[in-house]
Design a protein around this motif. Structure first.
Motif, mmCIF file in Angstrom:
data_model
loop_
_atom_site.group_PDB
_atom_site.id
_atom_site.type_symbol
_atom_site.label_atom_id
_atom_site.label_comp_id
_atom_site.label_asym_id
_atom_site.label_seq_id
_atom_site.Cartn_x
_atom_site.Cartn_y
_atom_site.Cartn_z
ATOM 1 N N ARG A 176 19.728 95.795 37.445
ATOM 2 C CA ARG A 176 19.171 96.017 38.524
ATOM 3 C C ARG A 176 20.309 95.836 39.706
ATOM 4 O O ARG A 176 21.091 95.082 39.921
ATOM 5 N N ARG A 177 19.840 96.718 40.681
ATOM 6 C CA ARG A 177 20.703 96.781 41.951
ATOM 7 C C ARG A 177 20.545 96.033 42.756
ATOM 8 O O ARG A 177 19.954 95.127 42.648
ATOM 9 N N VAL A 178 21.887 95.514 43.191
ATOM 10 C CA VAL A 178 22.114 94.306 44.192
ATOM 11 C C VAL A 178 21.613 94.815 45.444
ATOM 12 O O VAL A 178 21.675 96.046 46.165
ATOM 13 N N ARG A 179 20.532 93.947 46.043
ATOM 14 C CA ARG A 179 19.942 94.200 47.575
ATOM 15 C C ARG A 179 21.003 94.014 48.477
ATOM 16 O O ARG A 179 21.908 93.001 48.357
ATOM 17 N N LEU A 180 20.871 94.935 49.596
ATOM 18 C CA LEU A 180 22.088 94.660 50.462
ATOM 19 C C LEU A 180 21.404 94.741 51.726
ATOM 20 O O LEU A 180 20.342 95.650 52.230
ATOM 21 N N ALA A 181 21.868 94.123 52.817
ATOM 22 C CA ALA A 181 21.640 94.147 54.177
ATOM 23 C C ALA A 181 23.003 94.090 55.155
ATOM 24 O O ALA A 181 23.767 93.535 54.915
ATOM 25 N N TRP A 182 22.817 94.904 56.273
ATOM 26 C CA TRP A 182 24.043 94.963 57.181
ATOM 27 C C TRP A 182 23.489 95.145 58.524
ATOM 28 O O TRP A 182 22.520 95.424 58.945
ATOM 29 N N SER A 183 24.461 94.476 59.407
ATOM 30 C CA SER A 183 24.200 94.501 60.758
ATOM 31 C C SER A 183 25.702 94.595 61.683
ATOM 32 O O SER A 183 26.584 94.395 60.921
ATOM 33 N N GLY A 184 25.627 95.161 62.721
ATOM 34 C CA GLY A 184 26.765 95.014 63.473
ATOM 35 C C GLY A 184 27.450 96.504 63.523
ATOM 36 O O GLY A 184 28.450 96.472 63.931
ATOM 37 N N ARG B 283 36.857 93.451 39.875
ATOM 38 C CA ARG B 283 35.941 93.413 41.125
ATOM 39 C C ARG B 283 35.246 94.685 41.409
ATOM 40 O O ARG B 283 35.748 95.662 40.959
ATOM 41 N N TYR B 284 34.062 94.197 41.866
ATOM 42 C CA TYR B 284 32.998 95.293 42.043
ATOM 43 C C TYR B 284 32.934 95.489 43.506
ATOM 44 O O TYR B 284 32.236 94.364 44.126
ATOM 45 N N GLU B 285 33.193 96.447 44.261
ATOM 46 C CA GLU B 285 33.346 96.476 45.655
ATOM 47 C C GLU B 285 31.981 97.307 46.065
ATOM 48 O O GLU B 285 31.929 98.297 45.829
ATOM 49 N N PHE B 286 31.204 96.221 46.755
ATOM 50 C CA PHE B 286 29.883 96.848 47.350
ATOM 51 C C PHE B 286 30.047 97.297 48.674
ATOM 52 O O PHE B 286 30.440 96.447 49.635
ATOM 53 N N THR B 287 30.298 98.624 49.119
ATOM 54 C CA THR B 287 30.663 98.888 50.487
ATOM 55 C C THR B 287 29.485 99.757 51.201
ATOM 56 O O THR B 287 29.015 100.768 50.581
ATOM 57 N N VAL B 288 29.103 99.620 52.272
ATOM 58 C CA VAL B 288 28.528 100.329 53.082
ATOM 59 C C VAL B 288 29.152 101.051 54.202
ATOM 60 O O VAL B 288 29.893 100.477 54.892
ATOM 61 N N TYR B 289 28.899 102.268 54.404
ATOM 62 C CA TYR B 289 29.710 103.120 55.420
ATOM 63 C C TYR B 289 28.916 103.660 56.435
ATOM 64 O O TYR B 289 27.792 104.063 56.231
ATOM 65 N N ALA B 290 29.201 103.451 57.764
ATOM 66 C CA ALA B 290 28.695 104.141 58.832
ATOM 67 C C ALA B 290 29.051 105.484 58.988
ATOM 68 O O ALA B 290 30.549 105.468 59.123
ATOM 69 N N HIS C 5 34.026 111.340 57.605
ATOM 70 C CA HIS C 5 32.911 110.823 58.643
ATOM 71 C C HIS C 5 32.695 109.562 58.878
ATOM 72 O O HIS C 5 31.850 109.105 59.314
ATOM 73 N N VAL C 6 33.451 108.663 58.210
ATOM 74 C CA VAL C 6 33.623 107.065 58.217
ATOM 75 C C VAL C 6 33.853 106.721 59.613
ATOM 76 O O VAL C 6 35.133 106.765 59.989
ATOM 77 N N ILE C 7 33.046 106.011 60.451
ATOM 78 C CA ILE C 7 33.400 105.411 61.797
ATOM 79 C C ILE C 7 33.418 103.795 61.599
ATOM 80 O O ILE C 7 33.672 103.190 62.597
ATOM 81 N N GLY C 8 32.658 103.304 60.464
ATOM 82 C CA GLY C 8 32.808 101.724 60.347
ATOM 83 C C GLY C 8 32.447 101.457 58.787
ATOM 84 O O GLY C 8 32.097 102.395 58.242
ATOM 85 N N TYR C 9 32.775 100.278 58.210
ATOM 86 C CA TYR C 9 32.224 99.884 57.116
ATOM 87 C C TYR C 9 32.099 98.280 56.912
ATOM 88 O O TYR C 9 32.692 97.498 57.821
ATOM 89 N N ALA C 10 31.464 98.073 56.103
ATOM 90 C CA ALA C 10 31.299 96.473 55.611
ATOM 91 C C ALA C 10 31.433 96.315 54.061
ATOM 92 O O ALA C 10 30.865 97.330 53.241
ATOM 93 N N ARG C 11 31.846 95.276 53.807
ATOM 94 C CA ARG C 11 32.113 94.929 52.302
ATOM 95 C C ARG C 11 31.641 93.839 51.534
ATOM 96 O O ARG C 11 32.266 92.910 52.334
ATOM 97 N N ILE C 12 31.477 93.658 50.431
ATOM 98 C CA ILE C 12 31.187 92.349 49.558
ATOM 99 C C ILE C 12 31.705 92.578 48.212
ATOM 100 O O ILE C 12 31.702 93.813 47.763
#
Length: 197
Positions: free
Chosen positions: A74-82, A153-160, A184-191
Motif C-alpha cells: 500500500r502506497r504511503v499517503r503524502l501531503a506537502w506545503s510551503g 532507509r526509504y526516502e520519500f521525496t517530493v520535488y517541486a 528541473h528541481v527548484i525545491g524538495y521535501a523528504r521524510i
C-alpha cells in the motif's frame, strides 16, 4: 572509505548506528557515496504523512508483496506545503540508498503531478505519470530488504519542478527519469521510513 550518503542537508540525514567496520558486513558490500539528485540551491519545504513519521519504522502494510515479503504494497499517503510558488509540477520518488546493489534501489517514481495538487493518496491525479521502479513494474513497490541486512532507509521525496511535464513515458528507466528530473528541481521535501528484517 566515505560512509556518508548525502541526500540534502547533511545534518538532517539519518545516520547508521553501526560502526564503519559493520558497514562492510555481513553481505560483504561496503558503502560508497551516492550523489544526490538536486541542486544546492533547491528550497526546502514540508512533507508529512498520516502513515509515517520521519525516521520511524515503515508499517508492514506498506511493504512489498514481492520477493519473499507478503506486505499489502500500500502506497504511503503524502501531503506537502510551503513549496516554491514557481513550481509548475511535482514529482515523487521512494529510494533505498542502503540496498546492496552499489546504486541503491528505486521503489517508486511519479511525475507530472499538477502544481495545484499538494497531496497523493491511493491514486495519482489526472495527468500524472506512475513510473517504472527497479523491479521493472509500474507504480509503487514497497520495501523488502534482505533478511539479516543492516537497517534500510526509504526516502520519500517530493520535488517541486520548474516545468509542467517531463515529457517522459511511464516506461522510462528510473535512473533516466531521476536524471531528467534533476535538471528541473527548484525545491524538495523528504521524510524517511526505516525497515529491517
Amino acid at each position: 572509505m566515505n560512509t556518508s550518503l548525502p541526500t540534502g542537508d547533511a545534518s538532517a540525514v539519518p545516520q547508521h548506528p553501526e560502526t564503519d567496520t559493520a558497514l562492510s558486513a555481513p553481505a560483504g558490500f561496503g558503502y560508497s557515496e551516492v550523489r544526490r539528485g538536486m541542486p544546492d540551491s533547491a528550497a526546502r519545504f514540508t512533507l508529512t504523512s498520516p502513515d509515517l513519521r520521519d525516521g520511524d519504522a515503515l508499517p508492514a502494510e506498506h511493504w512489498a508483496d514481492a520477493f519473499d515479503c507478503t506486505g499489502d504494497n500500500r502506497r504511503v499517503r503524502l501531503a506537502w506545503s510551503g513549496a516554491p510558488e514557481a513550481a509548475r509540477s511535482y514529482a515523487i520518488t521512494v529510494f533505498d540508498p542502503d540496498a546492496p546493489t552499489g546504486a541503491g534501489f528505486w521503489h517508486w517514481l511519479a511525475w507530472d503531478i499538477p502544481a495545484g495538487h499538494t497531496s497523493v493518496a491511493d491514486a495519482l491525479p489526472a495527468g500524472a505519470v506512475d513510473g517504472t521502479n527497479d523491479l521493472g513494474t509500474l507504480g509503487y513497490l514497497g520495501p523488502c530488504p534482505p533478511v539479516g541486512d543492516r537497517l534500510h532507509r526509504y526516502e520519500f521525496t517530493v520535488y517541486a519542478l520548474d516545468v509542467p511535464t517531463l515529457d517522459l513515458p511511464a516506461s522510462t528507466p528510473p535512473t533516466i527519469a531521476a536524471f531528467t528530473m534533476s535538471g528541473h528541481v527548484i525545491g524538495y521535501a523528504r521524510i524517511t521510513g526505516t525497515v529491517r528484517r
